[in-house]
Design a protein around this motif. Structure first.
Motif, mmCIF file in Angstrom:
data_model
loop_
_atom_site.group_PDB
_atom_site.id
_atom_site.type_symbol
_atom_site.label_atom_id
_atom_site.label_comp_id
_atom_site.label_asym_id
_atom_site.label_seq_id
_atom_site.Cartn_x
_atom_site.Cartn_y
_atom_site.Cartn_z
ATOM 1 N N GLU A 199 -6.200 -18.586 -6.751
ATOM 2 C CA GLU A 199 -7.815 -18.767 -6.223
ATOM 3 C C GLU A 199 -8.254 -17.323 -5.822
ATOM 4 O OE1 GLU A 199 -4.950 -20.350 -4.970
ATOM 5 O OE2 GLU A 199 -5.478 -22.618 -5.119
ATOM 6 N N ASP A 200 -9.522 -17.137 -5.751
ATOM 7 C CA ASP A 200 -9.980 -15.795 -5.383
ATOM 8 C C ASP A 200 -9.443 -15.146 -4.158
ATOM 9 O OD1 ASP A 200 -11.238 -15.372 -7.828
ATOM 10 O OD2 ASP A 200 -13.335 -16.371 -6.964
ATOM 11 N N GLU A 201 -9.466 -16.163 -3.021
ATOM 12 C CA GLU A 201 -9.099 -15.629 -1.588
ATOM 13 C C GLU A 201 -7.557 -15.227 -1.575
ATOM 14 O OE1 GLU A 201 -8.996 -20.028 -1.900
ATOM 15 O OE2 GLU A 201 -10.616 -18.470 -2.415
ATOM 16 N N LYS A 202 -6.673 -15.447 -2.495
ATOM 17 C CA LYS A 202 -5.325 -15.119 -2.570
ATOM 18 C C LYS A 202 -4.985 -14.035 -3.310
ATOM 19 C CE LYS A 202 -3.319 -19.870 -2.037
ATOM 20 N NZ LYS A 202 -2.333 -20.727 -2.412
ATOM 21 N N VAL A 203 -5.963 -13.244 -3.936
ATOM 22 C CA VAL A 203 -5.710 -12.189 -4.732
ATOM 23 C C VAL A 203 -5.155 -10.831 -4.119
ATOM 24 C CG1 VAL A 203 -6.866 -10.335 -6.634
ATOM 25 C CG2 VAL A 203 -7.427 -12.845 -6.673
ATOM 26 N N ASP A 204 -5.945 -10.487 -3.066
ATOM 27 C CA ASP A 204 -5.738 -9.324 -2.321
ATOM 28 C C ASP A 204 -4.050 -9.462 -1.907
ATOM 29 O OD1 ASP A 204 -8.072 -7.931 -2.699
ATOM 30 O OD2 ASP A 204 -8.941 -8.878 -1.086
ATOM 31 N N SER A 205 -3.915 -10.484 -1.059
ATOM 32 C CA SER A 205 -2.312 -10.687 -0.702
ATOM 33 C C SER A 205 -1.227 -10.701 -1.578
ATOM 34 C CB SER A 205 -2.285 -11.743 0.410
ATOM 35 O OG SER A 205 -2.728 -12.992 -0.487
ATOM 36 N N LEU A 206 -1.608 -11.295 -2.958
ATOM 37 C CA LEU A 206 -0.767 -11.290 -4.079
ATOM 38 C C LEU A 206 -0.573 -9.808 -4.558
ATOM 39 C CD1 LEU A 206 0.975 -12.730 -6.187
ATOM 40 C CD2 LEU A 206 -1.079 -13.018 -7.478
ATOM 41 N N LEU A 207 -1.762 -9.098 -4.516
ATOM 42 C CA LEU A 207 -1.522 -7.439 -5.054
ATOM 43 C C LEU A 207 -0.837 -6.920 -4.044
ATOM 44 C CD1 LEU A 207 -5.191 -6.866 -6.267
ATOM 45 C CD2 LEU A 207 -3.133 -7.373 -7.594
ATOM 46 N N ASP A 208 -0.835 -7.130 -2.786
ATOM 47 C CA ASP A 208 0.029 -6.540 -1.887
ATOM 48 C C ASP A 208 1.548 -6.791 -2.045
ATOM 49 O OD1 ASP A 208 -2.416 -5.184 -0.613
ATOM 50 O OD2 ASP A 208 -2.389 -6.825 0.880
ATOM 51 N N VAL A 209 1.765 -7.986 -2.230
ATOM 52 C CA VAL A 209 3.101 -8.282 -2.184
ATOM 53 C C VAL A 209 3.791 -7.966 -3.635
ATOM 54 C CG1 VAL A 209 3.167 -10.007 -0.575
ATOM 55 C CG2 VAL A 209 3.014 -10.655 -2.994
ATOM 56 N N LEU A 210 3.080 -7.966 -4.622
ATOM 57 C CA LEU A 210 3.512 -7.730 -5.960
ATOM 58 C C LEU A 210 3.751 -6.112 -5.836
ATOM 59 C CD1 LEU A 210 1.270 -9.588 -8.631
ATOM 60 C CD2 LEU A 210 3.765 -9.712 -8.128
ATOM 61 N N SER A 211 2.736 -5.402 -5.492
ATOM 62 C CA SER A 211 3.187 -3.753 -5.588
ATOM 63 C C SER A 211 4.234 -3.452 -4.647
ATOM 64 C CB SER A 211 2.008 -3.085 -5.163
ATOM 65 O OG SER A 211 1.363 -3.632 -3.910
ATOM 66 N N GLU A 212 4.408 -4.152 -3.447
ATOM 67 C CA GLU A 212 5.667 -3.762 -2.509
ATOM 68 C C GLU A 212 6.877 -4.224 -3.177
ATOM 69 O OE1 GLU A 212 7.452 -1.997 0.471
ATOM 70 O OE2 GLU A 212 5.368 -1.710 0.028
ATOM 71 N N ALA A 213 6.899 -5.528 -3.930
ATOM 72 C CA ALA A 213 8.346 -5.870 -4.460
ATOM 73 C C ALA A 213 8.719 -5.254 -5.645
ATOM 74 C CB ALA A 213 8.024 -7.393 -4.677
ATOM 75 N N ALA A 214 7.784 -4.603 -6.526
ATOM 76 C CA ALA A 214 7.762 -3.964 -7.654
ATOM 77 C C ALA A 214 8.318 -2.492 -7.540
ATOM 78 C CB ALA A 214 6.881 -4.274 -8.512
ATOM 79 N N ARG A 215 7.858 -1.945 -6.436
ATOM 80 C CA ARG A 215 7.780 -0.492 -6.159
ATOM 81 C C ARG A 215 9.173 0.043 -6.156
ATOM 82 N NH1 ARG A 215 4.478 0.152 -2.037
ATOM 83 N NH2 ARG A 215 2.631 0.279 -3.581
ATOM 84 N N THR A 216 9.389 1.266 -6.910
ATOM 85 C CA THR A 216 10.734 1.950 -6.544
ATOM 86 C C THR A 216 10.380 3.466 -6.453
ATOM 87 O OG1 THR A 216 10.931 2.604 -8.752
ATOM 88 C CG2 THR A 216 12.054 0.501 -8.319
ATOM 89 N N ASP A 217 9.013 3.751 -6.361
ATOM 90 C CA ASP A 217 8.742 5.035 -6.120
ATOM 91 C C ASP A 217 9.074 6.195 -7.201
ATOM 92 O OD1 ASP A 217 6.974 4.783 -4.169
ATOM 93 O OD2 ASP A 217 8.614 4.803 -2.569
ATOM 94 N N LYS A 218 9.408 5.484 -8.424
ATOM 95 C CA LYS A 218 9.728 6.285 -9.623
ATOM 96 C C LYS A 218 8.653 6.068 -10.958
ATOM 97 C CE LYS A 218 14.570 6.149 -8.242
ATOM 98 N NZ LYS A 218 15.989 5.728 -8.564
#
Length: 114
Positions: free
Chosen positions: A68-87
């Motif tokens: 749903e549209d209202e979940k997009v921002d929180s999903l982007l936050d958790v996806l980017s945090e969980a996937a990030r290695t800074d490499k």
């Protein structure tokens, strides 16, 4: 509704699944893919010859989630945090508009179908 498509490192799948489940999002699809981006295939996994050119690929995962549209921002936050290695090669996230969803079994549409 939006479709959030992530291209991420294979090693980050478990972290991503845990993070998404904490948002109470119940559905996602995952596909193994190979490709390269700006890094031009650094740390090669495989390469091939296509039309006389060497093409360098890295193994990645494509994760697709419709929310749903209202979940997009929180999903982007958790996806980017969980996937990030800074490499280099951490991946990308794309967001697309979804016009309609239909659950085949029940006939539910749109938000009820996801």
């Amino acid at each position: 509704m939006k479709k959030v498509e992530s291209i991420v490192r294979t090693a980050k799948l478990e972290d991503i699944v845990k993070a998404v489940e904490e948002l109470d999002i119940s559905g996602m699809s995952m596909s193994p893919i190979a490709g390269y981006g700006k890094q031009k295939g650094q740390d090669l996994i495989d390469s091939d010859i296509y039309e006389g050119n060497e093409i360098k690929f890295k193994e990645k995962l494509k994760i697709e989630i419709v929310v749903e549209d209202e979940k997009v921002d929180s999903l982007l936050d958790v996806l980017s945090e969980a996937a990030r290695t800074d490499k280099i090669g951490d991946g990308k996230i794309f967001v697309y508009t979804v016009d309609q969803v239909l659950r085949i079994r029940t006939g539910e549409i749109n938000n009820e179908a996801i």
